[in-house]
Design a protein around this motif. Structure first.
Motif, PDB file in Angstrom:
ATOM      1  N   GLY A 294       0.812  -1.220   0.000  1.00 14.28           N
ATOM      2  CA  GLY A 294       0.000   0.000   0.000  1.00 14.28           C
ATOM      3  C   GLY A 294       0.838   1.259   0.000  1.00 14.28           C
ATOM      4  N   ASN A 295       1.822   1.308   0.910  1.00 18.48           N
ATOM      5  CA  ASN A 295       2.653   2.512   1.048  1.00 18.48           C
ATOM      6  C   ASN A 295       3.679   2.674  -0.055  1.00 18.48           C
ATOM      7  OD1 ASN A 295       1.708   3.828   3.431  1.00 18.48           O
ATOM      8  ND2 ASN A 295       2.611   2.176   4.643  1.00 18.48           N
ATOM      9  N   LEU A 296       4.401   1.588  -0.340  1.00 16.22           N
ATOM     10  CA  LEU A 296       5.548   1.695  -1.245  1.00 16.22           C
ATOM     11  C   LEU A 296       5.192   1.514  -2.713  1.00 16.22           C
ATOM     12  CD1 LEU A 296       8.087  -0.321   0.929  1.00 16.22           C
ATOM     13  CD2 LEU A 296       7.700   2.166   0.867  1.00 16.22           C
ATOM     14  N   PHE A 297       4.006   0.998  -2.994  1.00 18.67           N
ATOM     15  CA  PHE A 297       3.622   0.846  -4.394  1.00 18.67           C
ATOM     16  C   PHE A 297       2.351   1.628  -4.712  1.00 18.67           C
ATOM     17  CE2 PHE A 297       1.484  -1.187  -7.979  1.00 18.67           C
ATOM     18  CZ  PHE A 297       2.468  -0.979  -8.945  1.00 18.67           C
ATOM     19  N   LEU A 298       1.240   1.251  -4.108  1.00 17.87           N
ATOM     20  CA  LEU A 298      -0.038   1.868  -4.484  1.00 17.87           C
ATOM     21  C   LEU A 298      -0.043   3.380  -4.247  1.00 17.87           C
ATOM     22  CD1 LEU A 298      -2.570  -0.851  -3.247  1.00 17.87           C
ATOM     23  CD2 LEU A 298      -1.890  -0.355  -5.612  1.00 17.87           C
ATOM     24  N   ASN A 299       0.448   3.813  -3.099  1.00 16.92           N
ATOM     25  CA  ASN A 299       0.499   5.256  -2.853  1.00 16.92           C
ATOM     26  C   ASN A 299       1.401   5.964  -3.853  1.00 16.92           C
ATOM     27  OD1 ASN A 299      -1.330   5.398  -0.749  1.00 16.92           O
ATOM     28  ND2 ASN A 299       0.232   5.230   0.851  1.00 16.92           N
ATOM     29  N   GLN A 300       2.462   5.297  -4.282  1.00 17.12           N
ATOM     30  CA  GLN A 300       3.422   5.907  -5.199  1.00 17.12           C
ATOM     31  C   GLN A 300       2.904   6.021  -6.637  1.00 17.12           C
ATOM     32  OE1 GLN A 300       6.088   7.276  -3.761  1.00 17.12           O
ATOM     33  NE2 GLN A 300       5.242   6.430  -1.877  1.00 17.12           N
ATOM     34  N   ILE A 301       1.937   5.182  -6.986  1.00 14.68           N
ATOM     35  CA  ILE A 301       1.424   5.245  -8.367  1.00 14.68           C
ATOM     36  C   ILE A 301       0.100   6.008  -8.459  1.00 14.68           C
ATOM     37  CG2 ILE A 301       2.633   3.138  -9.070  1.00 14.68           C
ATOM     38  CD1 ILE A 301      -0.155   1.738  -9.031  1.00 14.68           C
ATOM     39  N   GLY A 302      -0.245   6.728  -7.388  1.00 15.20           N
ATOM     40  CA  GLY A 302      -1.391   7.618  -7.478  1.00 15.20           C
ATOM     41  C   GLY A 302      -2.580   7.293  -6.602  1.00 15.20           C
ATOM     42  N   PHE A 303      -2.492   6.285  -5.758  1.00 16.65           N
ATOM     43  CA  PHE A 303      -3.619   5.928  -4.906  1.00 16.65           C
ATOM     44  C   PHE A 303      -3.544   6.566  -3.516  1.00 16.65           C
ATOM     45  CE2 PHE A 303      -3.723   2.566  -8.083  1.00 16.65           C
ATOM     46  CZ  PHE A 303      -5.073   2.549  -8.406  1.00 16.65           C
ATOM     47  N   ALA A 304      -2.516   7.390  -3.272  1.00 17.81           N
ATOM     48  CA  ALA A 304      -2.374   8.054  -1.974  1.00 17.81           C
ATOM     49  C   ALA A 304      -3.583   8.946  -1.743  1.00 17.81           C
ATOM     50  CB  ALA A 304      -1.087   8.867  -1.940  1.00 17.81           C
ATOM     51  N   PRO A 305      -4.061   9.019  -0.546  1.00 20.87           N
ATOM     52  CA  PRO A 305      -3.605   8.387   0.694  1.00 20.87           C
ATOM     53  C   PRO A 305      -4.297   7.062   0.987  1.00 20.87           C
ATOM     54  CG  PRO A 305      -5.272  10.002   1.242  1.00 20.87           C
ATOM     55  CD  PRO A 305      -5.123  10.003  -0.269  1.00 20.87           C
ATOM     56  N   PHE A 306      -4.881   6.441  -0.034  1.00 22.35           N
ATOM     57  CA  PHE A 306      -5.711   5.249   0.185  1.00 22.35           C
ATOM     58  C   PHE A 306      -5.006   3.937  -0.127  1.00 22.35           C
ATOM     59  CE2 PHE A 306      -8.488   8.784  -1.064  1.00 22.35           C
ATOM     60  CZ  PHE A 306      -9.175   8.941   0.126  1.00 22.35           C
ATOM     61  N   GLY A 307      -3.705   3.976  -0.394  1.00 21.45           N
ATOM     62  CA  GLY A 307      -2.983   2.772  -0.803  1.00 21.45           C
ATOM     63  C   GLY A 307      -3.055   1.634   0.182  1.00 21.45           C
ATOM     64  N   VAL A 308      -2.874   1.929   1.470  1.00 23.75           N
ATOM     65  CA  VAL A 308      -2.887   0.872   2.479  1.00 23.75           C
ATOM     66  C   VAL A 308      -4.291   0.296   2.616  1.00 23.75           C
ATOM     67  CG1 VAL A 308      -2.531   0.338   4.929  1.00 23.75           C
ATOM     68  CG2 VAL A 308      -0.874   1.762   3.708  1.00 23.75           C
TER      69      VAL A 308
ATOM     70  N   LEU B 129      -6.578   0.238   0.319  1.00 23.84           N
ATOM     71  CA  LEU B 129      -6.806  -0.538  -0.903  1.00 23.84           C
ATOM     72  C   LEU B 129      -6.071  -1.878  -0.845  1.00 23.84           C
ATOM     73  CD1 LEU B 129      -8.106  -0.657  -3.689  1.00 23.84           C
ATOM     74  CD2 LEU B 129      -6.150   0.608  -4.577  1.00 23.84           C
ATOM     75  N   ALA B 130      -4.831  -1.871  -0.379  1.00 19.75           N
ATOM     76  CA  ALA B 130      -4.055  -3.111  -0.269  1.00 19.75           C
ATOM     77  C   ALA B 130      -4.745  -4.094   0.677  1.00 19.75           C
ATOM     78  CB  ALA B 130      -2.636  -2.808   0.215  1.00 19.75           C
ATOM     79  N   TRP B 131      -5.210  -3.604   1.815  1.00 21.13           N
ATOM     80  CA  TRP B 131      -5.921  -4.477   2.759  1.00 21.13           C
ATOM     81  C   TRP B 131      -7.231  -4.978   2.152  1.00 21.13           C
ATOM     82  CZ3 TRP B 131      -4.718  -7.054   7.046  1.00 21.13           C
ATOM     83  CH2 TRP B 131      -3.498  -6.735   7.654  1.00 21.13           C
ATOM     84  N   SER B 132      -7.931  -4.125   1.421  1.00 21.62           N
ATOM     85  CA  SER B 132      -9.179  -4.544   0.768  1.00 21.62           C
ATOM     86  C   SER B 132      -8.923  -5.675  -0.224  1.00 21.62           C
ATOM     87  CB  SER B 132      -9.823  -3.365   0.047  1.00 21.62           C
ATOM     88  OG  SER B 132     -10.179  -2.362   0.966  1.00 21.62           O
ATOM     89  N   ILE B 133      -7.847  -5.552  -0.974  1.00 23.83           N
ATOM     90  CA  ILE B 133      -7.484  -6.588  -1.954  1.00 23.83           C
ATOM     91  C   ILE B 133      -7.206  -7.907  -1.234  1.00 23.83           C
ATOM     92  CG2 ILE B 133      -5.671  -7.315  -3.568  1.00 23.83           C
ATOM     93  CD1 ILE B 133      -5.465  -4.264  -4.311  1.00 23.83           C
ATOM     94  N   LYS B 134      -6.378  -7.857  -0.216  1.00 20.83           N
ATOM     95  CA  LYS B 134      -6.003  -9.092   0.482  1.00 20.83           C
ATOM     96  C   LYS B 134      -7.176  -9.706   1.231  1.00 20.83           C
ATOM     97  CE  LYS B 134      -1.956  -9.059  -1.128  1.00 20.83           C
ATOM     98  NZ  LYS B 134      -1.596 -10.008  -2.166  1.00 20.83           N
ATOM     99  N   LEU B 135      -8.018  -8.877   1.837  1.00 19.96           N
ATOM    100  CA  LEU B 135      -9.198  -9.408   2.514  1.00 19.96           C
ATOM    101  C   LEU B 135     -10.182 -10.008   1.512  1.00 19.96           C
ATOM    102  CD1 LEU B 135      -9.745  -6.728   5.297  1.00 19.96           C
ATOM    103  CD2 LEU B 135      -8.813  -9.040   5.553  1.00 19.96           C
TER     104      LEU B 135
ATOM    105  N   PHE C  57     -11.389  -9.380 -11.196  1.00 18.91           N
ATOM    106  CA  PHE C  57     -11.198  -7.928 -11.287  1.00 18.91           C
ATOM    107  C   PHE C  57      -9.863  -7.523 -10.660  1.00 18.91           C
ATOM    108  CE2 PHE C  57     -11.569  -3.719  -9.323  1.00 18.91           C
ATOM    109  CZ  PHE C  57     -11.731  -2.947 -10.460  1.00 18.91           C
ATOM    110  N   VAL C  58      -9.579  -8.042  -9.472  1.00 19.62           N
ATOM    111  CA  VAL C  58      -8.314  -7.736  -8.790  1.00 19.62           C
ATOM    112  C   VAL C  58      -7.132  -8.204  -9.637  1.00 19.62           C
ATOM    113  CG1 VAL C  58      -6.891  -8.281  -6.760  1.00 19.62           C
ATOM    114  CG2 VAL C  58      -9.317  -7.705  -6.471  1.00 19.62           C
ATOM    115  N   LEU C  59      -7.225  -9.397 -10.200  1.00 19.93           N
ATOM    116  CA  LEU C  59      -6.136  -9.929 -11.025  1.00 19.93           C
ATOM    117  C   LEU C  59      -5.924  -9.105 -12.294  1.00 19.93           C
ATOM    118  CD1 LEU C  59      -6.940 -13.729 -10.617  1.00 19.93           C
ATOM    119  CD2 LEU C  59      -4.964 -12.520  -9.661  1.00 19.93           C
ATOM    120  N   ILE C  60      -7.014  -8.665 -12.915  1.00 17.62           N
ATOM    121  CA  ILE C  60      -6.889  -7.824 -14.114  1.00 17.62           C
ATOM    122  C   ILE C  60      -6.246  -6.486 -13.761  1.00 17.62           C
ATOM    123  CG2 ILE C  60      -8.206  -6.498 -15.826  1.00 17.62           C
ATOM    124  CD1 ILE C  60     -10.118  -8.945 -15.977  1.00 17.62           C
ATOM    125  N   MET C  61      -6.645  -5.909 -12.633  1.00 14.98           N
ATOM    126  CA  MET C  61      -6.018  -4.656 -12.204  1.00 14.98           C
ATOM    127  C   MET C  61      -4.535  -4.875 -11.908  1.00 14.98           C
ATOM    128  SD  MET C  61      -8.285  -2.497 -12.699  1.00 14.98           S
ATOM    129  CE  MET C  61      -7.332  -1.100 -12.134  1.00 14.98           C
ATOM    130  N   GLY C  62      -4.199  -6.036 -11.356  1.00 13.88           N
ATOM    131  CA  GLY C  62      -2.790  -6.361 -11.136  1.00 13.88           C
ATOM    132  C   GLY C  62      -2.022  -6.442 -12.447  1.00 13.88           C
TER     133      GLY C  62
END
Length: 132
Positions: A32-46, A48-54, A78-83
């Motif tokens: 969440g912090n080191l990838f998703l936030n860096q590619i434009g999902f800040a401040p929701f990266g973490v 979003l990452a938890w939502s994906i894993k859950l 959907f998650v896999l396609i976004m990946g």
């Protein structure tokens, strides 16, 4: 025995291990912090990452229980396609060997999930009066 049992259990194990290890090694927060936030999902990266894993954990449980298979499949696909779009496509096809971190694994999981969701295939069944 259900024709999709082995596929369902295998995908469930993959989704669970992929998610559970991230809970204990801080991998989800790092993603969440080191990838998703860096590619434009800040401040929701973490979040979003938890939502994906859950969603992976819930999908795995549903696959094991053989309940709500299509819902679990569609969300996971959907998650896999976004990946693929956000991470793997730019790395090419191969996960290892001919490359690194490519999309082949996600594509395989998508196909397996579709096979689980549609064990009879996609063909529309024609019903006629002789079948009744």
């Amino acid at each position: 025995m259900n024709s999709t049992l082995l596929l369902r259990l295998s995908v469930a194990v993959i989704l669970l291990t992929h998610s559970i290890f991230g809970i204990f090694d801080n991998g989800i927060n790092d993603f969440g912090n080191l990838f998703l936030n860096q590619i434009g999902f800040a401040p929701f990266g973490v979040i979003l990452a938890w939502s994906i894993k859950l969603s992976h954990i819930v999908a795995a449980i549903l696959l094991i229980l053989n309940k709500y298979i299509k819902l679990a499949g569609f969300i996971t696909i959907f998650v896999l396609i976004m990946g693929i779009i956000l991470v793997h496509f730019k790395e090419g096809w191969f996960v290892v060997g001919g490359g690194r971190n490519g999309m082949e694994y996600n594509v395989l999981l998508i196909i397996v999930l579709l096979a689980i969701m549609y064990p009879e295939g996609f063909a529309k069944k024609n019903h006629n009066l002789n079948d009744v």
